[in-house]
Design an enzyme around this catalytic site. Structure first.
Site, PDB file in Angstrom:
ATOM      1  N   TYR A 131       0.893  -1.154   0.000  1.00  0.00           N
ATOM      2  CA  TYR A 131       0.000   0.000   0.000  1.00  0.00           C
ATOM      3  C   TYR A 131       0.931   1.203   0.000  1.00  0.00           C
ATOM      4  CZ  TYR A 131      -4.231  -2.680   1.082  1.00  0.00           C
ATOM      5  OH  TYR A 131      -5.309  -3.534   1.023  1.00  0.00           O
ATOM      6  N   HIS A 249     -10.703  -6.496  -5.271  1.00  0.00           N
ATOM      7  CA  HIS A 249     -10.340  -6.660  -3.860  1.00  0.00           C
ATOM      8  C   HIS A 249     -11.305  -7.645  -3.169  1.00  0.00           C
ATOM      9  CE1 HIS A 249      -7.556  -4.346  -1.031  1.00  0.00           C
ATOM     10  NE2 HIS A 249      -8.151  -5.174  -0.212  1.00  0.00           N
ATOM     11  N   ASP A 280      -7.886 -11.904  -9.861  1.00  0.00           N
ATOM     12  CA  ASP A 280      -8.357 -12.581  -8.647  1.00  0.00           C
ATOM     13  C   ASP A 280      -9.781 -12.158  -8.340  1.00  0.00           C
ATOM     14  OD1 ASP A 280      -8.492 -10.342  -6.782  1.00  0.00           O
ATOM     15  OD2 ASP A 280      -6.346 -10.537  -6.411  1.00  0.00           O
TER      16      ASP A 280
HETATM   17  C1  LIG Z   1      -9.223 -11.118   4.666  1.00  0.00           C
HETATM   18  C2  LIG Z   1      -8.726 -10.429   3.433  1.00  0.00           C
HETATM   19  C3  LIG Z   1      -7.668  -9.560   3.538  1.00  0.00           C
HETATM   20  C4  LIG Z   1      -7.171  -8.931   2.398  1.00  0.00           C
HETATM   21  N1  LIG Z   1      -6.089  -8.126   2.516  1.00  0.00           N
HETATM   22  C5  LIG Z   1      -5.559  -7.560   1.416  1.00  0.00           C
HETATM   23  C6  LIG Z   1      -4.416  -6.749   1.512  1.00  0.00           C
HETATM   24  O1  LIG Z   1      -3.855  -6.539   2.596  1.00  0.00           O
HETATM   25  N2  LIG Z   1      -3.940  -6.204   0.363  1.00  0.00           N
HETATM   26  C7  LIG Z   1      -4.526  -6.408  -0.857  1.00  0.00           C
HETATM   27  O2  LIG Z   1      -4.069  -5.895  -1.862  1.00  0.00           O
HETATM   28  N3  LIG Z   1      -5.614  -7.183  -0.971  1.00  0.00           N
HETATM   29  C8  LIG Z   1      -6.139  -7.754   0.138  1.00  0.00           C
HETATM   30  N4  LIG Z   1      -7.245  -8.547   0.000  1.00  0.00           N
HETATM   31  C9  LIG Z   1      -7.812  -8.814  -1.331  1.00  0.00           C
HETATM   32  C10 LIG Z   1      -7.196 -10.090  -1.957  1.00  0.00           C
HETATM   33  O3  LIG Z   1      -5.865  -9.866  -2.331  1.00  0.00           O
HETATM   34  C11 LIG Z   1      -7.931 -10.523  -3.223  1.00  0.00           C
HETATM   35  O4  LIG Z   1      -8.059  -9.431  -4.090  1.00  0.00           O
HETATM   36  C12 LIG Z   1      -9.309 -11.119  -2.955  1.00  0.00           C
HETATM   37  O5  LIG Z   1      -9.371 -11.773  -1.715  1.00  0.00           O
HETATM   38  C13 LIG Z   1      -9.638 -12.091  -4.067  1.00  0.00           C
HETATM   39  O6  LIG Z   1     -10.905 -12.613  -3.919  1.00  0.00           O
HETATM   40  P1  LIG Z   1     -11.238 -14.082  -3.307  1.00  0.00           P
HETATM   41  O7  LIG Z   1     -11.107 -13.928  -1.830  1.00  0.00           O
HETATM   42  O8  LIG Z   1     -12.618 -14.262  -3.787  1.00  0.00           O
HETATM   43  O9  LIG Z   1     -10.267 -15.085  -3.886  1.00  0.00           O
HETATM   44  C14 LIG Z   1      -7.768  -9.171   1.142  1.00  0.00           C
HETATM   45  C15 LIG Z   1      -8.839 -10.056   1.037  1.00  0.00           C
HETATM   46  C16 LIG Z   1      -9.332 -10.689   2.166  1.00  0.00           C
HETATM   47  C17 LIG Z   1     -10.465 -11.651   2.024  1.00  0.00           C
HETATM   48  C1  LIG Z   2      -5.710  -4.093   6.506  1.00  0.00           C
HETATM   49  C2  LIG Z   2      -6.668  -4.108   5.369  1.00  0.00           C
HETATM   50  C3  LIG Z   2      -6.544  -2.868   4.613  1.00  0.00           C
HETATM   51  C4  LIG Z   2      -6.446  -5.325   4.533  1.00  0.00           C
HETATM   52  C5  LIG Z   2      -7.357  -5.393   3.359  1.00  0.00           C
HETATM   53  O1  LIG Z   2      -7.013  -5.022   2.282  1.00  0.00           O
HETATM   54  C6  LIG Z   2      -8.688  -5.960   3.488  1.00  0.00           C
HETATM   55  O2  LIG Z   2      -9.078  -6.337   4.601  1.00  0.00           O
HETATM   56  O3  LIG Z   2      -9.369  -6.061   2.465  1.00  0.00           O
END
Ligand SMILES: Cc1cc2nc3c(=O)[nH]c(=O)nc-3n(C[C@H](O)[C@H](O)[C@H](O)COP(=O)(O)O)c2cc1C
Ligand SMILES: CC(C)CC(=O)C(=O)O
Length: 356
Positions: A131, A249, A280
């Site tokens: 980030y 995301h 994703d």
């Molecule tokens: C619990 C959680 C935390 C995440 N944290 C981040 C993160 O810190 N940085 C980021 O770029 N994406 C984050 N993401 C998004 C994931 O990288 C990804 O885009 C997404 O989970 C993909 O979808 P899916 O869970 O259906 O496979 C997060 C997603 C979840 C579920």
């Molecule tokens: C700490 C959060 C910003 C992590 C994230 O990207 C999320 O939870 O979707």
């Protein structure tokens, strides 16, 4: 264990507030649902009698040669889900030949994550999700930390100018990390307070100018994560990106965007082969991987399924998720007459309301 059984086991194992943090999305969770539903509306049109007895599913990605086509998308705070946290995920990914994207919000410092991956494989690919901080020196310190740890690429998340409003977290009062946990990579950065959830930098002030500074800070390839608009995919390439990740995301930011896979073809068209495009969001089975690759993705990321595996069974659980998806994908490739990923082409994907 099937991925569904691992999800159920994770729900059993986890404190409900932590379960909701992972499972949930923004707003009414429309996009969260749409990501999975979209895959339901695509079907594969197999080719037959192709002589596809021997198959090779490996892909060359920036900073990862001959990797599995399914990578571990960055998800925050693995130690909240299992005591072994990111170390377990890192060993699982390395053992399965899958890229692990660890990140700014990890509860284990990036050097320890890379060290754990090296316990499982001699030359693992760990990418660092960033980030970017509005203060350049903080971003630079994070980049140097990732580089020194041995990461082989950076992933800059661009879909989070502000925190998403995660409905379940707001309802549950989950607005910071419990005592004893921190975003370890944020420690000791110049002028940055250590480690609480709200210290994770998100800034609507950032622009492509700021992004363009990042490939200049490092020799590592830099991918952009969170692109949906084809014009942004073009801008990413023009500003030095080595890869574009189509992602909303996991439905955790804007709850009014399309399903990720529905945005893939236009982005692939805009990038026109200049850099790899990844996807994703909503990938839950090997045939989803096949659909995404046929639509032009070089590889796909999985977020929640890996966290469910981790929560249910630590390193072994996360490994099962990656091995299952790889095996299902290889099986689907065989059923479609493919020997290599490139044998899956756009004409082999049909859509409800379109041609079936
Ligand atoms: C619990 C959680 C935390 C995440 N944290 C981040 C993160 O810190 N940085 C980021 O770029 N994406 C984050 N993401 C998004 C994931 O990288 C990804 O885009 C997404 O989970 C993909 O979808 P899916 O869970 O259906 O496979 C997060 C997603 C979840 C579920
Ligand atoms: C700490 C959060 C910003 C992590 C994230 O990207 C999320 O939870 O979707």
């Amino acid at each position: 264990m099937t991925l569904r059984a691992l999800h159920d086991a994770a729900r059993e194992a986890l404190d409900p507030v932590r379960y909701d943090y992972v499972a949930g999305g923004a707003g009414e969770e429309r996009v969260l649902a749409a990501n999975e539903q979209a895959f339901e509306s695509y079907r594969l049109l197999p080719r037959v009698l192709c002589g596809s007895e021997t198959r090779d599913t490996a892909v060359d990605l920036p900073g990862a040669r001959q990797a599995a086509p399914v990578i571990v998308a960055p998800t925050a705070f693995h130690r909240l889900m299992h005591p072994d946290g990111e170390r377990a995920t890192a060993r699982a990914a390395a053992a399965e030949g899958a890229v692990l994207v660890t990140g700014t919000a990890a509860t284990t410092a990036v050097d320890a994550v890379v060290a754990a991956a090296r316990e499982a494989a001699p030359d693992p690919a760990v990418w660092f999700q960033l980030y970017p901080h509005p203060r350049r020196e903080v971003t630079e310190a994070l980049v140097l930390r990732a580089e020194a740890a041995g990461c082989t690429a950076l992933v800059v998340t661009v879909d989070s100018p502000v925190f998403g409003r995660h409905t379940r977290d707001l309802r549950n009062g989950f607005t910071d990390l419990p005592p004893g946990y921190a975003a370890e990579n944020m420690r000791d950065l110049p002028g940055a307070p250590p480690g609480s959830l709200t210290d994770i930098p998100m800034s609507p002030a950032l622009s492509w100018r700021d992004f363009a500074g990042i490939p200049r800070m490092t020799a590592l390839p830099v991918l952009v994560k969170g692109v949906l608009h084809p014009a942004d995919a073009r801008l990413a390439v023009e500003h030095g990106a080595s890869g574009v990740i189509v992602s909303n995301h996991g439905g955790r930011q804007c709850d009014a965007v399309p399903a990720a896979v529905d945005c893939l073809p236009a982005v692939v068209g805009a990038v026109a082969g200049r850099v790899p495009v990844l996807l994703d969001g909503g990938v839950r089975r090997g045939s989803d991987v096949a659909v995404a690759l046929a639509l032009g993705a070089a590889a796909v990321g999985v977020g929640r399924p890996v966290v469910w595996g981790l929560a249910a069974g630590g390193e072994a659980g996360a490994r099962t998720v990656l091995a299952t998806l790889r095996d299902e994908y290889d099986h689907t490739l065989a059923l479609c007459g493919g020997r290599r990923n490139a044998d899956l082409t756009q004409d082999m994907v049909v859509r409800k309301g379109g041609t079936w």
